[in-house]
Design an enzyme around this catalytic site. Structure first.
Site, PDB file in Angstrom:
ATOM      1  N   GLU A  61      38.946  43.267 -11.873  1.00 18.44           N
ATOM      2  CA  GLU A  61      37.526  43.022 -12.127  1.00 18.44           C
ATOM      3  C   GLU A  61      36.979  44.213 -12.911  1.00 18.44           C
ATOM      4  O   GLU A  61      37.377  45.352 -12.687  1.00 18.44           O
ATOM      5  CB  GLU A  61      36.766  42.821 -10.810  1.00 18.44           C
ATOM      6  CG  GLU A  61      37.054  41.454 -10.218  1.00 18.44           C
ATOM      7  CD  GLU A  61      36.419  41.218  -8.862  1.00 18.44           C
ATOM      8  OE1 GLU A  61      35.440  41.890  -8.509  1.00 18.44           O
ATOM      9  OE2 GLU A  61      36.927  40.329  -8.141  1.00 18.44           O
ATOM     10  N   PHE A  93      45.503  55.688 -10.092  1.00 14.60           N
ATOM     11  CA  PHE A  93      45.372  55.253  -8.696  1.00 14.60           C
ATOM     12  C   PHE A  93      45.605  56.386  -7.710  1.00 14.60           C
ATOM     13  O   PHE A  93      46.016  56.171  -6.582  1.00 14.60           O
ATOM     14  CB  PHE A  93      46.302  54.058  -8.400  1.00 14.60           C
ATOM     15  CG  PHE A  93      45.554  52.750  -8.440  1.00 14.60           C
ATOM     16  CD1 PHE A  93      44.853  52.387  -9.566  1.00 14.60           C
ATOM     17  CD2 PHE A  93      45.535  51.887  -7.342  1.00 14.60           C
ATOM     18  CE1 PHE A  93      44.127  51.199  -9.616  1.00 14.60           C
ATOM     19  CE2 PHE A  93      44.819  50.701  -7.371  1.00 14.60           C
ATOM     20  CZ  PHE A  93      44.118  50.359  -8.509  1.00 14.60           C
ATOM     21  N   ASN A 151      50.002  44.468  -5.021  1.00 16.70           N
ATOM     22  CA  ASN A 151      48.788  44.918  -4.342  1.00 16.70           C
ATOM     23  C   ASN A 151      49.094  45.831  -3.163  1.00 16.70           C
ATOM     24  O   ASN A 151      48.361  46.781  -2.901  1.00 16.70           O
ATOM     25  CB  ASN A 151      47.941  43.717  -3.910  1.00 16.70           C
ATOM     26  CG  ASN A 151      47.078  43.215  -5.065  1.00 16.70           C
ATOM     27  OD1 ASN A 151      47.102  43.777  -6.151  1.00 16.70           O
ATOM     28  ND2 ASN A 151      46.321  42.151  -4.843  1.00 16.70           N
ATOM     29  N   CYS A 173      40.380  41.500  -3.001  1.00 16.52           N
ATOM     30  CA  CYS A 173      41.839  41.372  -3.093  1.00 16.52           C
ATOM     31  C   CYS A 173      42.604  42.316  -2.165  1.00 16.52           C
ATOM     32  O   CYS A 173      43.186  41.875  -1.179  1.00 16.52           O
ATOM     33  CB  CYS A 173      42.295  41.556  -4.534  1.00 16.52           C
ATOM     34  SG  CYS A 173      41.797  40.169  -5.579  1.00 16.52           S
ATOM     35  N   LYS A 179      42.277  42.117   1.907  1.00 15.89           N
ATOM     36  CA  LYS A 179      42.749  40.865   2.530  1.00 15.89           C
ATOM     37  C   LYS A 179      44.206  40.596   2.170  1.00 15.89           C
ATOM     38  O   LYS A 179      44.943  40.015   2.961  1.00 15.89           O
ATOM     39  CB  LYS A 179      41.841  39.684   2.169  1.00 15.89           C
ATOM     40  CG  LYS A 179      41.725  39.331   0.692  1.00 15.89           C
ATOM     41  CD  LYS A 179      42.351  38.000   0.345  1.00 15.89           C
ATOM     42  CE  LYS A 179      42.086  37.613  -1.094  1.00 15.89           C
ATOM     43  NZ  LYS A 179      43.184  36.965  -1.759  1.00 15.89           N
TER      44      LYS A 179
END
Ligand code: NAD
Length: 435
Positions: free
Chosen positions: A151, A252, A211, A263, A266
């Protein structure tokens, strides 16, 4: 190609408009009539840079249609499935929306067509859905094509992703699916985008493992921040130093309030739930720590706020800058910033909150917070300033001007995004994360 996209949320609306941009003829379906009406009018229902432009272009070209009527997907060669898979009450993914979308879609699918899952699902879902589709529409094929968009960069990531992953069945059906997807993504592939063809469970696992890795990387540096804080080290300098090792990399590795959004949180919980169902829960035990480290960041900031306010936040005026889970988005799903603002309010603080784009989405979840429409209004007479989302607007605040607005010059930089020296020089007591 005629394409349908089922589900017009953050993923589906961007995907639909991007497919039209790539020259396809798109029918986009959602069960939410308000969302469909807005999209049809060229009004993006959420903030995503670049979406209004490609949406307007798609509508003007006549290549996109928005509808709540599934029957309109008939004749599409590829049907993308982009509905939500939120966290259910046990932590496992709630598959209600996927199952309902498939049930509505299947009667309109014909032999030779492809149902292409893009949503993030527990491994094994595709095989289950493929069996159902095969029974209902012999000759139709189910494939999985996970989505990796970020996003804030969703349009760019959809049109020029860093890789394409096709999960396909073996045999001729799989080969036809690869051909169809290559046609969908012809422009993208021509740019040299790597494309990996794998089996269905691998495609599902690629997404959740990516993820899980990213969440782990963020929690790793936040764990280092916890240690740096008590050891007197600076986690930002530490991240710079270890990030030079290209096996580690600097991306990161920004310590802060941790991850949130629709995202990562969850997905790591659903992944653990699925691994447990498969009898290999132990393999992902570490993700419970990743989650716990992440959630501790929020509690840490609330404690720090209380300390800086002399032991209690009740009755104090707190300026919260940032509510979205990340900058360039209005998404507040599981947002650390909004969570902290709500906790401070619960503890009796007078919270004045401002986000450049997310005030309205936050107000839907926490109507009792006081939302203001500028950073300046939030800062007025504040006893404490918290920067909780690293919008550029906050990074570039002039501390010399801010100091004149607040009642007390104390700032918590929850994203390590401010110039510590400049804020300190302006007279602020500055607290970063792990510094
Ligand atoms: P979202 O909640 O924004 O959108 C889901 C949309 O599906 C909503 O508009 C909803 O009305 C619609 N919907 C629900 N049931 C439907 C049905 N039966 N038929 C048609 N439409 C239906 O969620 P999202 O963020 O777009 O995520 C969708 C999926 O994509 C999730 O699995 C998510 O994990 C995955 N994903 C999201 C992102 C992201 O950055 N948002 C990135 C990669 C993958």
């Amino acid at each position: 190609m005629r394409i349908s996209v089922i589900g017009c949320g953050y993923l589906g609306a961007v995907h639909a408009a991007s497919m039209a941009k790539l020259g396809h003829e798109v029918v986009a379906v959602d069960v939410d009539p308000v969302k469909i009406e807005r999209l049809a009018a060229g009004d993006a229902p959420f903030f995503e840079p670049g979406l209004p432009e490609i949406l307007a272009e798609a509508i003007a070209s006549g290549r996109i249609r928005f509808t709540t009527d599934y029957a309109e997907v008939a004749g599409s060669r590829v049907h993308f499935l982009a509905v939500g898979t939120p966290q259910g009450p046990t932590g496992a993914a709630d598959m209600t929306y996927i199952d309902s979308a498939i049930a509505s879609l299947t009667p309109h699918v014909a032999a030779g067509e492809f149902v292409v899952g893009k949503s993030t699902v527990p491994v094994g879902t595709a095989a289950r859905l493929a069996a159902g589709l095969q029974d209902a529409v012999p000759g139709a094929t189910l494939v999985w094509n996970p989505e990796f968009l970020r996003e804030g960069f969703a349009v760019q990531d959809t049109i020029s992703p860093d890789r394409l992953v096709y999960g396909v069945p073996s045999g001729p059906a799989g080969s036809s699916a690869v051909e169809a997807l290559d046609e969908v993504y012809a422009t993208t592939l021509a740019e040299g985008t790597p494309r990996l063809v794998v089996n269905l469970p691998t495609a599902e696992l690629v997404k959740v493992s990516a993820n899980a890795f990213l969440a782990t990387k963020i929690s790793f540096i936040n764990a280092m921040a916890e240690i740096a804080e008590v050891a007197g080290a600076d986690v930002t300098a530490l991240a710079d130093a270890i990030g030079h090792d290209d096996r580690i990399g600097r991306k990161f590795l920004n310590a802060g309030l941790g991850f949130g959004g629709g995202c990562l949180p969850k997905d790591i919980r659903a992944f653990q739930a699925r691994a447990t169902e498969l009898g290999v829960g132990e393999s992902l035990d570490f993700l419970a720590d990743v989650d716990a480290i992440n959630l501790r960041r929020r509690a840490h900031v609330v404690t720090l706020a209380s300390e800086l306010l002399g032991g209690a936040v009740a009755g104090k005026r707190v300026a919260v800058l940032g509510l979205a889970f990340k900058p360039n988005s209005d998404d507040v799903r599981d947002s650390p910033a909004l969570d902290i603002a709500a906790r401070l309010l619960e503890l009796g603080a007078t919270v004045s909150a401002y986000d450049p784009e997310a005030n309205h989405t936050a107000a839907r979840i926490h109507p009792s917070l006081s939302y203001v429409d500028s950073a300046s209004a939030a800062l007025q007479d504040a006893d404490l300033v918290l920067v909780l989302t690293e919008w550029n607007e906050f990074r570039t605040l002039d501390p010399a001007a801010v100091v004149a607005q607040v009642a007390s010059p104390v700032v918590i930089d929850g994203r390590n995004c401010l110039d510590r020296d400049a804020w300190t020089a302006a007279g602020f007591t500055y607290r970063g994360m792990g510094r």
